[in-house]
Design a protein around this motif. Structure first.
Motif, PDB file in Angstrom:
ATOM      1  N   VAL A  42       0.837  -1.204   0.000  1.00 35.33           N
ATOM      2  CA  VAL A  42       0.000   0.000   0.000  1.00 35.33           C
ATOM      3  C   VAL A  42       0.867   1.247   0.000  1.00 35.33           C
ATOM      4  O   VAL A  42       0.616   2.198  -0.741  1.00 35.33           O
ATOM      5  N   TYR A  90      -5.030  -0.355  -7.774  1.00 32.31           N
ATOM      6  CA  TYR A  90      -5.376  -1.614  -7.103  1.00 32.31           C
ATOM      7  C   TYR A  90      -4.500  -2.759  -7.601  1.00 32.31           C
ATOM      8  O   TYR A  90      -4.077  -3.612  -6.824  1.00 32.31           O
ATOM      9  N   VAL A  93      -1.043  -2.722  -5.977  1.00 30.50           N
ATOM     10  CA  VAL A  93      -1.077  -3.292  -4.631  1.00 30.50           C
ATOM     11  C   VAL A  93      -1.251  -4.816  -4.713  1.00 30.50           C
ATOM     12  O   VAL A  93      -0.549  -5.567  -4.032  1.00 30.50           O
ATOM     13  N   LEU A 108      -6.315  -1.650   1.508  1.00 31.77           N
ATOM     14  CA  LEU A 108      -6.063  -0.219   1.650  1.00 31.77           C
ATOM     15  C   LEU A 108      -6.649   0.304   2.957  1.00 31.77           C
ATOM     16  O   LEU A 108      -6.001   1.039   3.703  1.00 31.77           O
TER      17      LEU A 108
END
Length: 150
Positions: A42, A90, A93, A108
């Motif tokens: 993150v 996204y 991550v 997150l």
């Protein structure tokens, strides 16, 4: 260990906790992921999306042992933000965690909630002002203690 270090609620005073307490907070939020890997994933995506000066200010508010945990992702103070759309953010991550992108909002939220235990309210607001809407909502909800997404 001082009582302040055991606090897991966001004080908004930048009274960061030690690494162990910080990671325990993440692990409670994200039992299906390695807390260290989730934080790194993150933070790496977040620092790509934020201007270098904001990243530097964020790093300065972290305790030295937490800063060490996320330091591999730090970028230069004058580095501009990278434009990432929601899917790219996204996916960044998810790839870091070797996980499914659909679960990344949960990741997150868990890491953001722990980061809020480390930074001041003013720093949180600066960061929020630099985030795109698709991340800003999760950032703000995690600060306010809104239930994590499923």
């Amino acid at each position: 260990m001082q009582d302040q270090e055991m606090t897991q609620s966001w004080s908004g005073l930048g009274v960061g906790t030690d690494r162990e307490t910080f990671l325990r907070h993440v692990a409670q939020q994200l039992p299906d992921y390695s807390a260290e890997q989730a934080v790194e994933a993150v933070f790496c995506a977040l620092t790509q999306r934020l201007p270098g000066g904001i990243v530097q200010q964020l790093m300065e508010q972290l305790t030295p042992d937490v800063r060490e945990l996320v330091g591999r992702c730090q970028k230069r103070g004058d580095a501009p933000p990278t434009k990432l759309d929601r899917d790219d953010f996204y996916l960044h991550v998810a790839n870091h965690l070797n996980a499914e992108p659909e679960n990344m909002r949960l990741v997150l939220h868990g890491v953001f909630a722990a980061l809020h235990t480390q930074i001041t309210e003013a720093e949180s607001e600066k960061i929020a002002s630099q985030l795109p809407d698709y991340v800003k909502g999760t950032w703000l909800n995690s600060r306010r203690g809104v239930d994590r997404p499923y």
